[in-house]
Design an enzyme around this catalytic site. Structure first.
Site, short mmCIF file in Angstrom:
data_model
loop_
_atom_site.label_atom_id
_atom_site.label_comp_id
_atom_site.label_asym_id
_atom_site.label_seq_id
_atom_site.Cartn_x
_atom_site.Cartn_y
_atom_site.Cartn_z
N HIS A 49 9.65 -25.58 18.34
CA HIS A 49 9.81 -26.65 17.30
C HIS A 49 8.57 -26.73 16.11
O HIS A 49 7.70 -27.22 16.58
CB HIS A 49 10.11 -28.13 17.58
N SER B 46 15.62 -30.17 15.98
CA SER B 46 14.74 -31.46 15.87
C SER B 46 14.81 -32.37 17.08
O SER B 46 13.90 -33.03 17.24
CB SER B 46 14.71 -32.16 14.58
N ASN C 199 9.33 -36.32 17.33
CA ASN C 199 10.27 -36.86 16.64
C ASN C 199 10.73 -38.29 17.52
O ASN C 199 11.24 -39.11 16.83
CB ASN C 199 11.43 -36.09 16.53
N GLU D 38 5.86 -27.28 18.94
CA GLU D 38 6.20 -28.07 20.29
C GLU D 38 7.42 -27.04 21.02
O GLU D 38 8.09 -26.33 20.38
CB GLU D 38 7.31 -29.15 20.14
N1 3HC Z 1 4.51 -24.31 1.77
C1 3HC Z 1 3.21 -23.75 1.80
N2 3HC Z 1 2.10 -24.62 1.71
C2 3HC Z 1 2.15 -25.95 1.50
C3 3HC Z 1 3.50 -26.30 1.26
C4 3HC Z 1 4.57 -25.68 1.39
N3 3HC Z 1 5.89 -26.23 1.35
N4 3HC Z 1 3.24 -27.92 0.81
C5 3HC Z 1 1.99 -27.93 0.69
N5 3HC Z 1 1.30 -26.85 1.03
C6 3HC Z 1 -0.08 -26.58 1.12
C7 3HC Z 1 -0.81 -26.39 -0.39
O1 3HC Z 1 -0.81 -25.45 -1.00
C8 3HC Z 1 -2.04 -27.23 -0.08
O2 3HC Z 1 -2.97 -25.86 0.49
P1 3HC Z 1 -4.65 -26.01 0.27
O3 3HC Z 1 -5.08 -27.32 0.56
O4 3HC Z 1 -4.95 -24.86 0.66
O5 3HC Z 1 -4.64 -25.73 -1.48
C9 3HC Z 1 -1.85 -27.90 1.22
O6 3HC Z 1 -0.55 -27.76 1.64
C10 3HC Z 1 -1.91 -29.56 0.57
O7 3HC Z 1 -0.87 -29.58 -0.07
P2 3HC Z 1 -1.05 -30.51 -1.66
O8 3HC Z 1 -2.48 -30.46 -2.01
O9 3HC Z 1 0.03 -29.82 -2.56
O10 3HC Z 1 -0.42 -31.84 -1.00
P3 3HC Z 1 -0.83 -32.88 0.01
O11 3HC Z 1 -2.48 -32.85 0.05
O12 3HC Z 1 -0.17 -34.08 -0.37
O13 3HC Z 1 -0.10 -32.31 1.17
C11 3HC Z 1 1.64 -32.14 2.83
C12 3HC Z 1 1.10 -32.19 1.19
C13 3HC Z 1 0.72 -31.09 3.60
C14 3HC Z 1 3.19 -31.93 2.97
C15 3HC Z 1 1.04 -33.42 3.52
O14 3HC Z 1 1.59 -34.51 2.44
C16 3HC Z 1 1.49 -33.63 4.73
O15 3HC Z 1 0.82 -33.35 5.70
N6 3HC Z 1 2.62 -34.62 4.73
C17 3HC Z 1 3.17 -34.97 6.17
C18 3HC Z 1 3.91 -33.99 6.58
C19 3HC Z 1 4.52 -34.29 7.95
O16 3HC Z 1 4.31 -35.16 8.48
N7 3HC Z 1 5.44 -33.25 8.48
C20 3HC Z 1 6.08 -33.37 9.73
C21 3HC Z 1 7.51 -33.89 9.50
S1 3HC Z 1 8.48 -33.83 10.74
C22 3HC Z 1 9.40 -32.52 11.07
O17 3HC Z 1 8.88 -31.57 10.49
C23 3HC Z 1 9.99 -32.51 12.61
C24 3HC Z 1 11.29 -32.24 12.15
O18 3HC Z 1 11.98 -32.06 13.35
C25 3HC Z 1 12.01 -33.48 11.38
#
Ligand code: 3HC
Length: 284
Positions: A141, A120, A192, A153
């Site tokens: 990433h 990250s 990040n 990334e």
């Molecule tokens: N694995 C697979 N699919 C998943 C999942 C997982 N862990 N979590 C959610 N999904 C899928 C669901 O099945 C659903 O699919 P569909 O629309 O085709 O039915 C879709 O994603 C949406 O999920 P939900 O309806 O359950 O829930 P939300 O609409 O609230 O979405 C989320 C969940 C996709 C996690 C959304 O809240 C989101 O985009 N959050 C922000 C995530 C983010 O910012 N991530 C980046 C973090 S930073 C990072 O990773 C970098 C690191 O270095 C720190």
């Protein structure tokens, strides 16, 4: 050389997610974990996620079975020997990553194989220096949850070769269907570097008692259109990872905005927040 055999080191949230993305794209994957129980857990993570996709009608049974037939998990790192690309997705600890890259350097046979880190924030230059082939080392990433977030990334160190960077980027874009952005090797890369100060500010706001965690999150979801609030997002990322990212950024830039909030540091260090215990801000 094409990339047909991928190794993933670490079968946690990120490693299992990356494995799922790869097998769904028809790529042969071996996921390494430190023992057989964790290797089995990595497999069951992928199975569960594919099961959910089938339930939702996003994948049929044949697709699920085909994907799973491409997945092996185990605790023998030597199984990485024949891989074309290895993606390291272990905890955000520079010492552990460097030791692992030293091992991969010894084990992975093909001189055109790519050794990638899903770090990250840790500079790729330093990870690459642990190997005798830093030109083959690059950052790939992925974002959490990897099967859902479109971005990868690609991070090049000053000595990553053009060939390594081009093949890693084209694998992510053309084979895995991800959106690729390119970043140079600075702690935090693109996303990040911008996301971390935002989450850190939210933790400071909560720590100061200015607003409740629920209101901070509701504010950003309902007022700024974010899919989840910053404290929920920090829990999803893992607060131990958030602390490590903040520490890397602060070490590199020495700017107060990257300094880890005392609450985060104290609670992660005390084992009260973090993925190991499964506890987040919303556990309290
Ligand atoms: N694995 C697979 N699919 C998943 C999942 C997982 N862990 N979590 C959610 N999904 C899928 C669901 O099945 C659903 O699919 P569909 O629309 O085709 O039915 C879709 O994603 C949406 O999920 P939900 O309806 O359950 O829930 P939300 O609409 O609230 O979405 C989320 C969940 C996709 C996690 C959304 O809240 C989101 O985009 N959050 C922000 C995530 C983010 O910012 N991530 C980046 C973090 S930073 C990072 O990773 C970098 C690191 O270095 C720190």
């Amino acid at each position: 050389m094409g990339i047909e055999r991928v190794g993933i080191v670490g079968g946690g949230q990120m490693g299992a997610g990356i494995a799922e993305v790869c097998i769904k794209a028809g790529v042969d994957v071996f996921v390494h974990e430190i023992n057989d129980d964790l290797a089995a857990a990595a497999r069951s993570r992928v199975e569960k996620s594919l099961g959910r996709a089938v339930e939702k009608g996003k994948l049929d049974e044949t697709g699920r079975n085909e994907a799973l037939s491409l997945l092996r998990t185990g605790s023998d790192l030597d199984a990485m020997a024949d891989r074309d690309l290895v993606v390291e997705a272990v905890i955000e600890d520079e010492g552990i990553k460097k030791a692992l890259f030293e091992d991969l350097d010894r084990i992975v046979e093909s001189t055109s194989a790519i050794l990638a880190s899903n770090t990250s924030s840790i500079p790729i230059t330093r990870i690459g220096q642990a190997t005798s082939r830093p030109e083959a080392v690059v950052g790939m990433h992925f974002f959490n949850p990897a099967p859902v977030m479109p971005l990868v990334e690609i991070v090049r160190s000053p000595v990553s070769s053009d060939d390594t960077v081009e093949r890693a980027a084209s694998f992510a874009a053309d084979r895995l269907g991800k959106t690729v952005v390119h970043a140079k090797d600075r702690a935090g890369f693109i996303v990040n570097m911008l996301l971390c100060p935002y989450i850190i500010d939210a933790i400071r706001m909560y720590e100061s008692g200015f607003a409740t965690k629920e209101d901070i999150d509701a504010g950003m979801v309902n007022g700024a259109g974010y899919p989840m609030g910053p404290l929920t997002l920090s829990d999803l990322i893992g607060n131990d990872t958030m602390l490590a990212v903040a520490e890397s950024l602060f070490e590199e830039f020495r700017e107060a905005r990257y300094a880890p909030p005392p609450l985060l540091k104290r609670m992660v260090e005390a084992g009260l927040l973090g993925r190991k215990t499964g506890q987040g801000f919303y556990s309290y």
